[in-house]
Motif scaffolding. Structure first.
Motif, PDB file in Angstrom:
ATOM      1  N   TRP A 124       2.587  12.466 -11.815  1.00 26.49           N
ATOM      2  CA  TRP A 124       2.736  13.767 -12.455  1.00 26.49           C
ATOM      3  C   TRP A 124       2.404  13.661 -13.937  1.00 26.49           C
ATOM      4  CZ3 TRP A 124       6.602  10.668 -10.679  1.00 26.49           C
ATOM      5  CH2 TRP A 124       7.475  10.141 -11.611  1.00 26.49           C
ATOM      6  N   ASP A 125       2.075  14.810 -14.484  1.00 23.75           N
ATOM      7  CA  ASP A 125       1.937  14.956 -15.926  1.00 23.75           C
ATOM      8  C   ASP A 125       2.429  16.347 -16.277  1.00 23.75           C
ATOM      9  OD1 ASP A 125      -0.170  16.762 -15.305  1.00 23.75           O
ATOM     10  OD2 ASP A 125      -1.646  15.151 -15.424  1.00 23.75           O
ATOM     11  N   GLU A 126       2.119  16.823 -17.445  1.00 22.42           N
ATOM     12  CA  GLU A 126       2.635  18.127 -17.859  1.00 22.42           C
ATOM     13  C   GLU A 126       1.999  19.274 -17.097  1.00 22.42           C
ATOM     14  OE1 GLU A 126       2.170  18.499 -22.027  1.00 22.42           O
ATOM     15  OE2 GLU A 126       3.670  16.967 -22.528  1.00 22.42           O
ATOM     16  N   GLU A 127       0.834  19.069 -16.529  1.00 21.81           N
ATOM     17  CA  GLU A 127       0.105  20.157 -15.875  1.00 21.81           C
ATOM     18  C   GLU A 127       0.143  20.099 -14.357  1.00 21.81           C
ATOM     19  OE1 GLU A 127      -1.134  22.644 -17.492  1.00 21.81           O
ATOM     20  OE2 GLU A 127      -0.679  21.820 -19.474  1.00 21.81           O
ATOM     21  N   THR A 128       0.159  18.917 -13.780  1.00 26.14           N
ATOM     22  CA  THR A 128       0.019  18.785 -12.329  1.00 26.14           C
ATOM     23  C   THR A 128       1.047  17.806 -11.774  1.00 26.14           C
ATOM     24  OG1 THR A 128      -1.610  17.006 -12.528  1.00 26.14           O
ATOM     25  CG2 THR A 128      -2.458  19.270 -12.421  1.00 26.14           C
ATOM     26  N   ILE A 129       1.285  17.952 -10.468  1.00 25.20           N
ATOM     27  CA  ILE A 129       2.040  16.988  -9.672  1.00 25.20           C
ATOM     28  C   ILE A 129       1.146  16.608  -8.500  1.00 25.20           C
ATOM     29  CG2 ILE A 129       4.043  16.618  -8.187  1.00 25.20           C
ATOM     30  CD1 ILE A 129       5.615  18.513  -9.919  1.00 25.20           C
ATOM     31  N   SER A 130       0.897  15.312  -8.342  1.00 25.44           N
ATOM     32  CA  SER A 130      -0.025  14.835  -7.314  1.00 25.44           C
ATOM     33  C   SER A 130       0.696  13.918  -6.346  1.00 25.44           C
ATOM     34  CB  SER A 130      -1.209  14.088  -7.943  1.00 25.44           C
ATOM     35  OG  SER A 130      -1.932  14.931  -8.827  1.00 25.44           O
ATOM     36  N   LEU A 131       0.208  13.935  -5.120  1.00 21.93           N
ATOM     37  CA  LEU A 131       0.778  13.122  -4.049  1.00 21.93           C
ATOM     38  C   LEU A 131      -0.363  12.547  -3.234  1.00 21.93           C
ATOM     39  CD1 LEU A 131       3.184  12.234  -2.213  1.00 21.93           C
ATOM     40  CD2 LEU A 131       2.904  14.414  -1.021  1.00 21.93           C
ATOM     41  N   ARG A 132      -0.284  11.245  -2.957  1.00 25.33           N
ATOM     42  CA  ARG A 132      -1.274  10.607  -2.093  1.00 25.33           C
ATOM     43  C   ARG A 132      -0.554   9.874  -0.971  1.00 25.33           C
ATOM     44  NH1 ARG A 132      -6.256   7.782  -5.105  1.00 25.33           N
ATOM     45  NH2 ARG A 132      -4.683   6.705  -6.347  1.00 25.33           N
ATOM     46  N   ILE A 133      -1.003  10.148   0.241  1.00 30.34           N
ATOM     47  CA  ILE A 133      -0.442   9.507   1.435  1.00 30.34           C
ATOM     48  C   ILE A 133      -1.552   8.653   2.041  1.00 30.34           C
ATOM     49  CG2 ILE A 133       0.581   9.881   3.702  1.00 30.34           C
ATOM     50  CD1 ILE A 133       1.638  12.539   2.649  1.00 30.34           C
ATOM     51  N   MET A 134      -1.309   7.347   2.118  1.00 28.39           N
ATOM     52  CA  MET A 134      -2.325   6.398   2.565  1.00 28.39           C
ATOM     53  C   MET A 134      -1.771   5.538   3.687  1.00 28.39           C
ATOM     54  SD  MET A 134      -3.352   5.394  -1.323  1.00 28.39           S
ATOM     55  CE  MET A 134      -1.620   5.599  -1.768  1.00 28.39           C
ATOM     56  N   ASP A 135      -2.669   5.045   4.518  1.00 24.25           N
ATOM     57  CA  ASP A 135      -2.269   4.128   5.588  1.00 24.25           C
ATOM     58  C   ASP A 135      -3.293   3.012   5.684  1.00 24.25           C
ATOM     59  OD1 ASP A 135      -4.348   4.752   7.734  1.00 24.25           O
ATOM     60  OD2 ASP A 135      -3.509   6.750   7.383  1.00 24.25           O
ATOM     61  N   ASP A 158       1.159   7.580  12.706  1.00 30.55           N
ATOM     62  CA  ASP A 158       0.536   7.504  14.024  1.00 30.55           C
ATOM     63  C   ASP A 158      -0.651   6.558  14.034  1.00 30.55           C
ATOM     64  OD1 ASP A 158       2.299   9.200  15.256  1.00 30.55           O
ATOM     65  OD2 ASP A 158       1.123  11.004  14.878  1.00 30.55           O
ATOM     66  N   PHE A 159      -1.441   6.542  12.951  1.00 35.56           N
ATOM     67  CA  PHE A 159      -2.682   5.777  12.950  1.00 35.56           C
ATOM     68  C   PHE A 159      -2.598   4.488  12.144  1.00 35.56           C
ATOM     69  CE2 PHE A 159      -4.233  10.061  13.989  1.00 35.56           C
ATOM     70  CZ  PHE A 159      -5.010   9.761  15.096  1.00 35.56           C
ATOM     71  N   ALA A 160      -1.503   4.262  11.440  1.00 33.07           N
ATOM     72  CA  ALA A 160      -1.377   3.054  10.637  1.00 33.07           C
ATOM     73  C   ALA A 160      -1.196   1.828  11.519  1.00 33.07           C
ATOM     74  CB  ALA A 160      -0.210   3.180   9.664  1.00 33.07           C
ATOM     75  N   ARG A 161      -1.693   0.681  11.034  1.00 34.54           N
ATOM     76  CA  ARG A 161      -1.439  -0.577  11.733  1.00 34.54           C
ATOM     77  C   ARG A 161      -0.032  -1.080  11.421  1.00 34.54           C
ATOM     78  NH1 ARG A 161      -6.874  -1.564   9.806  1.00 34.54           N
ATOM     79  NH2 ARG A 161      -8.361  -1.628  11.539  1.00 34.54           N
ATOM     80  N   GLN A 162       0.288  -1.072  10.122  1.00 34.47           N
ATOM     81  CA  GLN A 162       1.576  -1.622   9.734  1.00 34.47           C
ATOM     82  C   GLN A 162       2.213  -0.877   8.567  1.00 34.47           C
ATOM     83  OE1 GLN A 162       1.380  -5.785   8.819  1.00 34.47           O
ATOM     84  NE2 GLN A 162       3.488  -5.922   8.071  1.00 34.47           N
ATOM     85  N   ASP A 163       1.412  -0.445   7.593  1.00 29.85           N
ATOM     86  CA  ASP A 163       1.942   0.100   6.346  1.00 29.85           C
ATOM     87  C   ASP A 163       1.444   1.512   6.080  1.00 29.85           C
ATOM     88  OD1 ASP A 163       3.381  -2.257   5.356  1.00 29.85           O
ATOM     89  OD2 ASP A 163       1.381  -3.166   5.232  1.00 29.85           O
ATOM     90  N   VAL A 164       2.338   2.297   5.475  1.00 30.16           N
ATOM     91  CA  VAL A 164       2.014   3.634   4.970  1.00 30.16           C
ATOM     92  C   VAL A 164       2.551   3.707   3.544  1.00 30.16           C
ATOM     93  CG1 VAL A 164       2.424   6.121   5.198  1.00 30.16           C
ATOM     94  CG2 VAL A 164       2.076   4.723   7.239  1.00 30.16           C
ATOM     95  N   TRP A 165       1.744   4.236   2.641  1.00 33.58           N
ATOM     96  CA  TRP A 165       2.162   4.365   1.253  1.00 33.58           C
ATOM     97  C   TRP A 165       2.186   5.836   0.860  1.00 33.58           C
ATOM     98  CZ3 TRP A 165      -1.843   1.057   2.742  1.00 33.58           C
ATOM     99  CH2 TRP A 165      -1.507  -0.304   2.749  1.00 33.58           C
ATOM    100  N   VAL A 166       3.247   6.224   0.211  1.00 30.73           N
ATOM    101  CA  VAL A 166       3.382   7.584  -0.320  1.00 30.73           C
ATOM    102  C   VAL A 166       3.503   7.439  -1.835  1.00 30.73           C
ATOM    103  CG1 VAL A 166       4.717   9.704  -0.313  1.00 30.73           C
ATOM    104  CG2 VAL A 166       4.524   8.352   1.790  1.00 30.73           C
ATOM    105  N   GLU A 167       2.474   7.846  -2.519  1.00 29.32           N
ATOM    106  CA  GLU A 167       2.404   7.666  -3.971  1.00 29.32           C
ATOM    107  C   GLU A 167       2.434   9.024  -4.662  1.00 29.32           C
ATOM    108  OE1 GLU A 167      -1.351   6.921  -6.232  1.00 29.32           O
ATOM    109  OE2 GLU A 167      -0.514   4.901  -6.350  1.00 29.32           O
ATOM    110  N   ALA A 168       3.323   9.185  -5.626  1.00 32.84           N
ATOM    111  CA  ALA A 168       3.456  10.436  -6.369  1.00 32.84           C
ATOM    112  C   ALA A 168       3.220  10.160  -7.846  1.00 32.84           C
ATOM    113  CB  ALA A 168       4.835  11.046  -6.165  1.00 32.84           C
TER     114      ALA A 168
END
Length: 488
Positions: free
Chosen positions: A371-382, A359-369
């Motif tokens: 992980w390691d043995e302890e955690t799973i991380s996700l970052r959503i950027m625009d 909704d707020f992005a100009r052109q691009d959105v990135w979904v970055e995932a």
């Protein structure tokens, strides 16, 4: 001539329902926090009648004790007149209105105003602010602040302040049987007056604020539960359709085979051969429809889990064709990509975050995932303008009061943001065991996207303890083995 009637419904309707987002759902339902007028209509008249009976009993007991045990000379006729007015009002309400009667906002305000005036008249007859029961003037105002609108609370609070001020000067004195007047020093009367006014203002403001927060949170949690229930029902619906497609595959194949043989054997009967061709054609159509509708998957042991990237792509799918480029990145050896649970909370929560970014992005959105043995991380950027700095600490709260400017409406047309979408995403993801943080790109020292020309705007980070969502080695691993056959 044989006639075969088969269902001809298109799977497009199913896809439209499955791919609709929470923003669309909330817009369709016109979901807004319930107003004070609406909440006031929820109060039953019998509840106020019951409270008034308690007040009447307390007033009678207080007058009787003051006269019989402490020998105070009261204006009993007028006191009983004031109490009798409350009794008559209760009896009229009981016999005139049905038991399930719920009052409107105005009726509630007038009812509370009547109780306030009745109590003030009793205090006028029994010493005014020299009477310790003057503290009860706070009761009606507190009730108004808790259940009525701000307008009604201001009216009742202003009336209470006016009545308290009048009672400091105008009242019947308290007299003993010997004729002595019971009075406290003027300094204490002035102190009681100031204390009551401050209490009326403070308790009203406090009650209005706290009640508003509680009501907003209750509305938002209800919306969250509705969104989760909807997602769960759609998942179950997809399972039923996929299971039907699987189970009907064999009989449809048999029908097709038999109809093919009939077509060849009826070469000399043109009319019947056309019927056999129609049966084969419609069997193929049923197969295609069920296969397409079963795309949502069924609840089997294999589809209850999926690779991390597949879950992210499924969550973002409704927003892939909205004119913004969504890029998925996996940070880590892809061959070791974790398989996670396909929980509705995760899919719907991530979908809301992606929707907000698109909704707020100009052109691009990135979904970055990652992980390691302890955690799973996700970052959503625009690459948009990021979160408003003055709201960065409130992101995730429901029904934020800030309204969009005309320029913001142009950047995000057709959407009236209330903060509810992010609240639903935050609540659902936290239910799955995630921790969320919100920031702007310029505040993020580890920018993962170096080739962006527009820069990074908003950054949402979601982090799970891996054992909470890992479908293989987690706390709730998906069982291995064959699927159970659906009983028929």
């Amino acid at each position: 001539m044989l006639t075969l009637i088969l269902p001809t419904c298109s799977p497009n309707v199913f896809y439209e329902v499955c791919n609709s987002t929470s923003g669309d759902l909330l817009a369709d339902l016109n979901l807004r926090p319930a107003s004070g007028d609406t909440r006031a209509n929820w109060i039953r008249l019998r509840s106020l009648i019951l409270l008034r009976w308690f007040a009447i009993a307390g007033q009678l007991i207080a007058i009787t004790v003051a006269q019989q045990f402490y020998g105070l000379r009261l204006e009993l006729g007028l006191c009983y007149l004031a109490i009798g007015a409350s009794v008559i009002a209760n009896l009229v309400a009981i016999f005139v209105f049905p038991e399930n009667k719920r009052l409107t906002e105005t009726q509630n305000m007038l009812t509370v105003l009547f109780d306030l005036l009745q109590l003030s008249f009793l205090l006028y007859l029994t010493g005014g602010l020299h009477n310790p029961f003057a503290l009860l003037m706070l009761g009606p105002v507190t009730i108004s602040a808790a259940v009525l609108t701000l307008r009604s609370t201001v009216v009742l609070g202003g009336t209470a302040i006016l009545l308290v001020s009048l009672l400091t000067q105008f009242h019947y004195p308290l007299r003993t049987e010997q004729g002595f007047i019971l009075a406290i020093p003027d300094l204490f009367v002035f102190g009681n007056w100031i204390a009551l006014i401050i209490a009326i203002v403070f308790i009203s403001a406090y009650s209005v604020r706290v009640t508003s927060e509680i009501n907003s949170m209750s509305d938002a949690l209800s919306a969250t539960q509705m969104a989760l229930a909807r997602e769960q029902k759609l998942t179950d619906l997809g399972g039923v359709v996929a299971a039907a497609a699987h189970e009907l595959g064999t009989p449809l194949a048999t029908i097709k085979l038999a109809s093919g043989e009939l077509f060849e054997e009826l070469a000399d009967r043109r009319d019947l051969q056309e019927d056999a061709a129609l049966i084969r054609e419609q069997a193929d159509r049923c197969r295609d429809i069920l296969r397409d509708m079963g795309r949502a998957g069924k609840d089997d042991l294999h589809l209850r889990q999926a690779p991390l990237r597949a879950v992210l792509e499924e969550a973002a799918e409704p927003h892939m064709d909205r004119g913004k480029e969504i890029t998925f990145q996996l940070v880590g050896p892809e061959i070791l990509q974790p398989s996670i649970l396909r929980k509705p909370e995760i899919i719907h929560g991530v979908r809301n975050l992606v929707q907000n970014a698109v909704d707020f992005a100009r052109q691009d959105v990135w979904v970055e995932a990652s992980w390691d043995e302890e955690t799973i991380s996700l970052r959503i950027m625009d690459d948009g303008r990021g979160f408003p700095p003055h709201l960065i600490g409130r992101i995730g709260d429901p029904f934020m009061k800030r309204r969009k400017s005309s320029s913001e409406r142009g950047r995000r047309p057709g959407y009236e943001g209330m903060g509810l979408g992010l609240f639903i995403a935050k609540t659902l993801l936290e239910r799955s065991g995630a921790e969320l943080s919100f920031a702007n790109g310029r505040e993020d020292t580890s920018k993962p996207i170096s080739d962006s020309t527009n820069g990074i705007g908003a950054v949402v980070e979601v982090k799970w303890v891996r054992r909470e969502v890992d479908a293989v080695f987690g706390n709730t691993p998906v069982p291995k083995g064959e699927n159970k056959r659906i009983p028929v």
